[in-house]
Structures are given as structure tokens and as C-alpha cells.
Design an enzyme around this catalytic site. Structure first.
Site, PDB file in Angstrom:
ATOM      1  N   GLY A  55       0.811  -1.259   0.109  1.00 10.03           N
ATOM      2  CA  GLY A  55       0.057   0.081   0.104  1.00 10.03           C
ATOM      3  C   GLY A  55       0.652   1.199  -0.078  1.00 10.03           C
ATOM      4  N   SER A  87       2.842   4.101  -2.674  1.00  7.28           N
ATOM      5  CA  SER A  87       2.130   5.354  -3.683  1.00  7.28           C
ATOM      6  C   SER A  87       1.474   4.524  -4.825  1.00  7.28           C
ATOM      7  CB  SER A  87       3.361   6.276  -4.159  1.00  7.28           C
ATOM      8  OG  SER A  87       4.223   6.371  -3.284  1.00  7.28           O
ATOM      9  N   GLY A 134       0.702   1.197  -5.461  1.00  6.96           N
ATOM     10  CA  GLY A 134      -0.436   0.295  -5.225  1.00  6.96           C
ATOM     11  C   GLY A 134      -1.682   0.791  -4.703  1.00  6.96           C
ATOM     12  N   LYS A 158       8.666  -2.294 -11.112  1.00  5.81           N
ATOM     13  CA  LYS A 158       9.639  -2.110 -12.415  1.00  5.81           C
ATOM     14  C   LYS A 158      11.164  -2.076 -11.684  1.00  5.81           C
ATOM     15  CE  LYS A 158       6.686   1.476 -14.547  1.00  5.81           C
ATOM     16  NZ  LYS A 158       6.561   2.801 -14.715  1.00  5.81           N
ATOM     17  N   LYS A 215      14.786   2.387 -17.616  1.00  4.38           N
ATOM     18  CA  LYS A 215      14.368   3.957 -17.627  1.00  4.38           C
ATOM     19  C   LYS A 215      14.449   4.604 -16.281  1.00  4.38           C
ATOM     20  CE  LYS A 215      10.448   4.065 -15.337  1.00  4.38           C
ATOM     21  NZ  LYS A 215      10.101   4.936 -14.067  1.00  4.38           N
TER      22      LYS A 215
HETATM   23  N1  LIG Z   1       4.983   5.775  -7.705  1.00  2.00           N
HETATM   24  C1  LIG Z   1       4.924   5.655  -8.882  1.00  2.00           C
HETATM   25  O1  LIG Z   1       4.603   6.630  -9.470  1.00  2.00           O
HETATM   26  C2  LIG Z   1       5.002   4.524  -9.602  1.00  2.00           C
HETATM   27  C3  LIG Z   1       4.645   4.256 -10.813  1.00  2.00           C
HETATM   28  C4  LIG Z   1       4.499   3.086 -11.744  1.00  2.00           C
HETATM   29  C5  LIG Z   1       5.402   2.036 -10.963  1.00  2.00           C
HETATM   30  N2  LIG Z   1       5.757   2.094  -9.852  1.00  2.00           N
HETATM   31  C6  LIG Z   1       6.458   0.880  -9.354  1.00  2.00           C
HETATM   32  O2  LIG Z   1       5.700   0.348  -8.420  1.00  2.00           O
HETATM   33  C7  LIG Z   1       6.485  -0.326  -7.413  1.00  2.00           C
HETATM   34  C8  LIG Z   1       6.131   0.290  -6.018  1.00  2.00           C
HETATM   35  O3  LIG Z   1       6.533   1.543  -5.884  1.00  2.00           O
HETATM   36  P1  LIG Z   1       5.656   2.550  -4.925  1.00  2.00           P
HETATM   37  O4  LIG Z   1       5.792   3.866  -5.545  1.00  2.00           O
HETATM   38  O5  LIG Z   1       4.317   2.083  -4.518  1.00  2.00           O
HETATM   39  O6  LIG Z   1       6.833   2.399  -3.460  1.00  2.00           O
HETATM   40  P2  LIG Z   1       6.480   3.217  -2.086  1.00  2.00           P
HETATM   41  O7  LIG Z   1       8.024   3.377  -1.827  1.00  2.00           O
HETATM   42  O8  LIG Z   1       5.739   4.072  -2.211  1.00  2.00           O
HETATM   43  O9  LIG Z   1       5.853   1.807  -1.342  1.00  2.00           O
HETATM   44  C9  LIG Z   1       6.454   0.568  -1.368  1.00  2.00           C
HETATM   45  C10 LIG Z   1       5.424  -0.371  -0.584  1.00  2.00           C
HETATM   46  O10 LIG Z   1       6.159  -1.464  -0.544  1.00  2.00           O
HETATM   47  C11 LIG Z   1       5.779  -2.024   0.872  1.00  2.00           C
HETATM   48  N3  LIG Z   1       7.008  -2.798   1.023  1.00  2.00           N
HETATM   49  C12 LIG Z   1       8.240  -2.499   1.069  1.00  2.00           C
HETATM   50  N4  LIG Z   1       9.259  -3.553   1.628  1.00  2.00           N
HETATM   51  C13 LIG Z   1       8.196  -4.678   1.533  1.00  2.00           C
HETATM   52  C14 LIG Z   1       8.364  -5.636   1.971  1.00  2.00           C
HETATM   53  N5  LIG Z   1       9.435  -6.427   2.157  1.00  2.00           N
HETATM   54  N6  LIG Z   1       7.387  -6.514   2.116  1.00  2.00           N
HETATM   55  C15 LIG Z   1       6.185  -6.391   1.801  1.00  2.00           C
HETATM   56  N7  LIG Z   1       6.059  -4.942   1.441  1.00  2.00           N
HETATM   57  C16 LIG Z   1       6.880  -4.095   1.466  1.00  2.00           C
HETATM   58  C17 LIG Z   1       6.085  -0.708   1.471  1.00  2.00           C
HETATM   59  O11 LIG Z   1       5.429  -1.012   2.905  1.00  2.00           O
HETATM   60  C18 LIG Z   1       5.012   0.308   0.757  1.00  2.00           C
HETATM   61  O12 LIG Z   1       3.897  -0.077   1.166  1.00  2.00           O
HETATM   62  C19 LIG Z   1       8.123   0.046  -7.579  1.00  2.00           C
HETATM   63  O13 LIG Z   1       8.705  -0.790  -8.414  1.00  2.00           O
HETATM   64  C20 LIG Z   1       7.787   1.172  -8.581  1.00  2.00           C
HETATM   65  O14 LIG Z   1       8.774   1.376  -9.616  1.00  2.00           O
HETATM   66  C21 LIG Z   1       5.678   3.230  -9.160  1.00  2.00           C
HETATM   67  O1  LIG Z   2       9.109   8.059  -9.459  1.00  2.00           O
HETATM   68  P1  LIG Z   2       9.776   6.999 -10.130  1.00  2.00           P
HETATM   69  O2  LIG Z   2      11.133   7.366 -10.655  1.00  2.00           O
HETATM   70  O3  LIG Z   2       9.788   5.615  -9.632  1.00  2.00           O
HETATM   71  O4  LIG Z   2       8.935   6.688 -11.568  1.00  2.00           O
HETATM   72  C1  LIG Z   2       7.526   6.350 -11.265  1.00  2.00           C
HETATM   73  C2  LIG Z   2       7.090   5.817 -12.313  1.00  2.00           C
HETATM   74  O5  LIG Z   2       7.979   4.430 -12.858  1.00  2.00           O
HETATM   75  C3  LIG Z   2       6.942   6.580 -13.663  1.00  2.00           C
HETATM   76  O6  LIG Z   2       5.994   5.874 -14.409  1.00  2.00           O
END
Ligand SMILES: NC(=O)c1ccc[n+]([C@@H]2O[C@H](COP(=O)([O-])OP(=O)(O)OC[C@H]3O[C@@H](n4cnc5c(N)ncnc54)[C@H](O)[C@@H]3O)[C@@H](O)[C@H]2O)c1
Ligand SMILES: O=P(O)(O)OC[C@H](O)CO
Length: 392
Positions: free
Chosen positions: A68, A70, A72, A167, A251
Site C-alpha cells: 500500500g 504510492s 499500489g 519495475k 528507464k
Molecule cells: N510511484 C509511482 O509513481 C510508480 C509508478 C509506476 C510504477 N511504480 C513501481 O511500483 C513499485 C512500488 O512503488 P511505490 O511507488 O508504490 O513504492 P513506495 O515506496 O511508495 O511503497 C512501497 C510499498 O511496498 C511496501 N514494502 C516495502 N518492502 C516490503 C516488504 N519487504 N514486504 C512487503 N511490503 C513491502 C512498503 O511498505 C510500501 O507499502 C515500484 O517497483 C515502482 O517502480 C511506481
Molecule cells: O518516481 P519513479 O522514478 O519511481 O517513477 C515512477 C514511475 O515509474 C513513472 O512511470
């Protein structure tokens, strides 16, 4: 405002003229007819296409989200807003955040400026979260995915589709998510990989966003397209899983380089040259790994490269900006509560480059800087002094 008074007056007059005159009169009548005909035929095609789309509604009652953070949360909210009858359950580790989500309807840690829809809830119980779910969105960072899935795999029905949005490349194994997930669960477990230019905050704001659903199972990719498609979200499908995954991973490393250029204040010429070089490096490696060129120039390739390299919301780019401004990586990571997947991925890219026998100067330089062998300034100096080459 700069410029001589005459220039300013002429500019104002021209702006006024544009605002009041029929802009179409700028074009000769024959061109205007062509433009209208092309537009009308596009609209006719869209209507025909829509009329042939599957009319059966996708019946979904519950979606579970692993992680949960950003993204998710944002993808869960995108579904919950579009489909008021479904329950979106976030599986978290932090009971206090769970309480905030359930009682305050706010993800106070990652997205505190937004109210969550009433049909989004949270739990720390994996069994409770997974029970009755028809789809699972996996948004746990790549480096923690294996351990996370090992911990819940006995609770996962073998038919529950996993939609991975993470990613990156796993350090140690060098595996993409499309290899990590089947290696923990089973090769037959239904999986889809969602990627593309999509900042969590913008998804939360309901801004127009385009992503790709990649799966070897075409029907499943199409189902995920229907699940997420909305007036603010377009979803393409593809079977090019490797292409989507490798572009989405690389990227992030390139965005760190873009941030470095920004932090060093090297200017737009340098930024454009860097991003173009990075695009070539991604293309060289991705095609050797089997990616399709359409993927590389599509949403999950060029689209996400542009967003992450130029968008100030990027965490990876921010790491680069701070490195360029002279901060130490350890301090940057210690002061950030969110994941920057490009940091671990950079180390693995160097191994991939050796395995596939391609030279990746910019992506390798990022790994060198992150590893503390050279400074950001030295990296730029060395890259600028590489032999002059023929474009390829
Ligand atoms: N934030 C964006 O804009 C965005 C966009 C596209 C893809 N992503 C991808 O989505 C994935 C998650 O990114 P995010 O932005 O949600 O990250 P984040 O740092 O905001 O959140 C990560 C989540 O994973 C959980 N987590 C971390 N370690 C854990 C573990 N060992 N066991 C269980 N849960 C765990 C954290 O508690 C948190 O809920 C990344 O691979 C990121 O590249 C993010
Ligand atoms: O904030 P970043 O650099 O993890 O990028 C988030 C996403 O992957 C953008 O599509």
C-alpha cells in the site's frame, strides 16, 4: 516582460486576432476539407470499434493490492473509483497506516493529500486480504518481491491473476519480475505486467494516463485492459513482456542520469543529448534481449523514459538531482521513505550489458557514480571524452 514596445504591441495584436478570428481560415479550403474528412473517418472507426467490443460486463467483486505504497494505492483507487461495486483491499505491514486508511480514508504515509474512496480498505492479514479476490495487483518493490511472495504463496489460489506494476531487476539473480514471480509461484501462474508513464500522484488526481498490459496470455491482457480502462486511463495490450519489463527497469537508471544533469545545471542541450543516448542504450540492450521495437518506442519505452527523465515527481530523477548537487547516496536514501528502483537496478544492468555484449556508457556511468567510484562531474567529463562515433 522583455522586448521593445513595438514588438509587444504587435504580439498583443496578433494574440487578439488569433483569439477572435476563425483559426480555420488560416488553411486553404481544400486542406480544411481534408482535415475534417480525416477526423470524421477516425470518429467513425472509433464508433464501429466500440460497437464490436465485448458487451458483457467484467464482473469483479474484489481486488487485492500487495503493497500500500504510492503506486499500489493509486492503482487500487483508480479501480475503486471506476467500479463502485468492487472492494479494493490493500495488504500492508503497518497497522497504524491500516487504521488511517480504514478510519480516516487516507493513506497518511504515501498520499496524504487525497481522500480514498469508501470501497478501499486495508488489512495486515494476508489471508483476509486474499480471500475472495479475483485479481491481485503486486506493488511491492522488486528487491523485496521474492521474500514477500514466499511468505504468502500458500494462500494464493493458483488461478488468481497477478498484475505486477513493479519495475526493476532483482539484484543477485538478475531477473525481471516476469522471471521472479513464476520462479516463486509456478510457471503456469497467470501474470500480467503493467507499465508505462504513470506517476502515482497524477493517477490519484485522475489525470489522463496511458499504460501497457503485457502478458503472454493475450486474453488475460485484454481482461486487464478492460479492468483498468476508464475515461482517464487508456490501456494498450502486448505480448512483449520482456520489452515492457526491460524498458520499465532501464528507464529508472536513465532517470538518475537525467537528474544528475539537472543537478549539475548542465542545461537543455546536455539533457537532450543524454536522454537520446540513453534511449539508444536501452534500445541496444532491449533488442538483444528480444524486445520489439514497437515496445521501445511505445508507452512503456519512450513514454516512460520521457516522463521519468523530465518529470519532477520522479524519485529516481530526484536521486540523480541530489547526487548532481553533491549529496552522498547514503544520505539521499536515508532521507527518502520511498523506493527508487533505479539504484539497485543500475548494478544489474552492467551484468546484463556484459552478458549481451553491448556497451552502455551512460547506464554504466550511473552504476559507477552510485557505487562511489567516480563523482557525477567526473562521469560527465569521461562520457564527453569518449571516442566520437557513427550514429547507430
Ligand atoms: N510511484 C509511482 O509513481 C510508480 C509508478 C509506476 C510504477 N511504480 C513501481 O511500483 C513499485 C512500488 O512503488 P511505490 O511507488 O508504490 O513504492 P513506495 O515506496 O511508495 O511503497 C512501497 C510499498 O511496498 C511496501 N514494502 C516495502 N518492502 C516490503 C516488504 N519487504 N514486504 C512487503 N511490503 C513491502 C512498503 O511498505 C510500501 O507499502 C515500484 O517497483 C515502482 O517502480 C511506481
Ligand atoms: O518516481 P519513479 O522514478 O519511481 O517513477 C515512477 C514511475 O515509474 C513513472 O512511470
Amino acid at each position: 516582460m522583455s522586448g521593445c514596445p513595438a514588438d509587444v504591441a504587435a504580439g498583443a495584436a496578433a494574440a487578439g486576432a488569433c483569439a477572435t478570428a476563425d483559426a480555420g481560415l488560416l488553411y486553404p479550403p481544400s486542406e480544411r476539407t481534408q482535415i475534417r474528412n480525416s477526423w470524421n473517418s477516425l470518429m467513425r472507426w472509433a464508433r464501429y470499434f466500440r460497437s464490436r467490443e465485448e458487451s458483457d460486463a467484467l464482473l469483479v467483486e474484489k481486488v487485492v493490492v500487495f503493497g500500500g505504497g504510492s503506486f499500489g494505492t493509486a492503482m487500487g483507487v483508480a479501480l475503486a473509483r471506476q467500479r463502485k461495486n468492487i472492494q479494493v483491499t490493500l495488504l500492508l505491514r503497518d497497522p497504524y497506516l491500516c487504521r488511517d486508511i480504514n478510519e480516516l480514508h487516507c493513506n497518511t504515509r504515501y498520499l496524504k493529500d487525497f481522500v480514498l474512496p469508501a470501497n478501499v480498505n486495508a488489512t495486515t492479514s494476508a489471508a483476509e486480504a486474499i480471500a475472495g479476490a479475483q485479481f491481485a495487483i503486486h506493488a511491492v518493490p522488486v528487491q523485496h518481491t521474492r521474500a514477500f511472495l514466499q511468505g504468502i504463496k500458500d494462500l494464493l489460489p493458483p488461478t488468481l491473476p497477478i498484475i505486477s506494476v513493479s519495475k526493476g531487476i532483482e539484484v543477485g539473480s538478475g531477473q525481471l519480475m516476469s522471471e521472479v514471480i513464476p520462479s516463486v509461484l509456478s510457471k503456469k501462474h497467470p501474470t500480467v505486467y503493467l507499465s508505462g508513464p504513470s506517476f502515482a500522484k497524477e493517477v490519484m488526481m485522475g489525470r489522463p494516463t496511458g499504460i501497457v498490459a503485457a502478458s503472454k496470455d493475450k486474453a488475460l491482457a485484454r481482461t486487464i485492459q478492460r479492468l483498468f480502462a476508464s475515461p482517464s486511463m487508456r490501456v494498450n495490450t502486448t505480448t512483449d513482456v520482456i520489452g515492457v519489463e526491460i524498458c520499465g527497469s532501464l528507464k529508472n537508471v536513465l532517470a538518475i542520469a537525467a537528474g544528475i544533469v539537472e543537478g549539475l545545471e548542465l542545461g537543455p542541450n546536455a539533457m537532450a543529448a543524454l536522454v537520446a543516448q540513453g534511449c539508444s542504450e536501452i534500445r541496444w540492450l532491449a533488442t538483444k534481449m528480444g524486445a520489439k521495437t514497437a515496445t521501445i518506442s511505445g508507452l512503456s519505452g519512450l513514454g516512460d523514459i520521457m516522463l521519468t527523465c523530465y518529470g519532477s515527481l520522479s524519485r529516481n530523477r530526484t536521486v540523480g538531482v541530489r547526487l548532481g548537487q553533491g549529496e552522498k547516496l547514503a544520505d539521499i536514501l536515508a532521507s527518502s521513505s520511498q523506493v527508487a528502483e533505479g539504484v539497485p537496478t543500475a548494478a544489474v544492468v552492467v551484468n546484463l550489458a556484459r552478458k549481451y555484449r553491448v556497451q552502455l556508457p551512460v547506464l554504466t556511468a550511473v552504476a559507477q557514480v552510485l557505487d562511489g567510484h567516480i563523482t557525477a562531474k567526473q562521469a560527465v567529463f569521461e562520457i564527453m571524452n569518449l571516442p566520437q562515433i557513427e550514429e547507430r
